[in-house]
Scaffold this motif. Structure first.
Motif, PDB file in Angstrom:
ATOM      1  N   UNK A   1       0.749  -1.258   0.030  1.00 55.90           N
ATOM      2  CA  UNK A   1       0.116  -0.106   0.015  1.00 55.90           C
ATOM      3  C   UNK A   1       0.924   1.074   0.050  1.00 55.90           C
ATOM      4  N   UNK A   2       1.006   1.937  -1.341  1.00 65.09           N
ATOM      5  CA  UNK A   2       1.742   2.865  -1.320  1.00 65.09           C
ATOM      6  C   UNK A   2       1.206   4.184  -0.868  1.00 65.09           C
ATOM      7  N   UNK A   3       1.579   4.870   0.107  1.00 72.40           N
ATOM      8  CA  UNK A   3       1.104   6.312   0.512  1.00 72.40           C
ATOM      9  C   UNK A   3       1.802   7.213  -0.043  1.00 72.40           C
TER      10      UNK A   3
ATOM     11  N   UNK B   1      11.578  12.608  -2.408  1.00 73.55           N
ATOM     12  CA  UNK B   1      11.924  11.164  -2.424  1.00 73.55           C
ATOM     13  C   UNK B   1      12.848  10.883  -1.304  1.00 73.55           C
ATOM     14  N   UNK B   2      14.007  11.746  -1.266  1.00 74.56           N
ATOM     15  CA  UNK B   2      14.790  11.301  -0.024  1.00 74.56           C
ATOM     16  C   UNK B   2      14.194  11.472   1.477  1.00 74.56           C
TER      17      UNK B   2
ATOM     18  N   UNK C   1       5.688   4.806   2.828  1.00 65.08           N
ATOM     19  CA  UNK C   1       5.488   6.317   2.444  1.00 65.08           C
ATOM     20  C   UNK C   1       6.375   6.699   1.355  1.00 65.08           C
ATOM     21  N   UNK C   2       5.748   7.087   0.599  1.00 67.67           N
ATOM     22  CA  UNK C   2       6.637   7.290  -0.882  1.00 67.67           C
ATOM     23  C   UNK C   2       6.350   9.002  -1.107  1.00 67.67           C
ATOM     24  N   UNK C   3       7.049   9.553  -2.222  1.00 67.07           N
ATOM     25  CA  UNK C   3       6.906  10.953  -2.413  1.00 67.07           C
ATOM     26  C   UNK C   3       5.563  11.123  -3.388  1.00 67.07           C
TER      27      UNK C   3
END
Length: 162
Positions: A120-122, A128-129, A156-158
């Motif tokens: 599950x990408x949030x 990004x960093x 957690x992603x950008x």
């Protein structure tokens, strides 16, 4: 970016809240609540997500994605209540650190010869960093509460698509 949230809570209050989530065998109602929270991020993430934000899933087929997720959870002996606890704790973490969602979360499941898992990408307002740094910190918090995300990977992603 600093965002003001209503009802900011202390770390002790966050820990207490996360312990109130039932961590027992899941019922169908628990699984339905999990799917609802995954599909409607505001349910678990509160003020960190817009109330009208809707998550996406593979091929936009929530019935098939829900069934695949159910199989992943069963295979890895992860209760729906544990997965829901992970979502709620992530919401507390995001609000506590004033991180907002920026884009539609994405649910996908994988089945290979090596095994199966769900992700599950949030998508957050972080670059990004910073997203990678905060994702590692979230992992520490989840592991400290014995919520392992090896097979149900909440990431957690950008920023992502809206």
């Amino acid at each position: 970016m600093s965002v003001k949230f209503k009802n900011d809570r202390t770390d002790a209050e966050i820990a207490t809240t996360s312990l109130h989530v039932q961590r027992t065998h899941s019922s169908e109602a628990d699984f339905d609540a999990l799917i609802h929270a995954l599909r409607h991020p505001h349910v678990a993430f509160g003020a960190a997500a817009d109330a009208d934000l809707i998550a996406r899933c593979a091929m936009e087929d929530w019935d098939a994605s829900a069934q695949a997720l159910k199989e992943v959870l069963k295979h890895h002996r992860i209760s729906a209540s544990d997965a829901l606890a992970m979502l709620h704790l992530t919401g507390e973490f995001l609000r506590r650190h004033r991180i907002r969602l920026d884009g539609e979360p994405w649910l996908c499941t994988f089945q290979t010869e090596e095994g199966s898992w769900a992700r599950y990408d949030v998508h957050t307002s972080l670059d990004y960093e910073d997203a990678n740094t905060w994702d590692k910190r979230l992992d520490d918090v989840l592991r400290s509460r014995r919520l392992d995300r090896d097979s149900f990977y909440l990431r957690l992603t950008d920023g992502g698509p809206c």
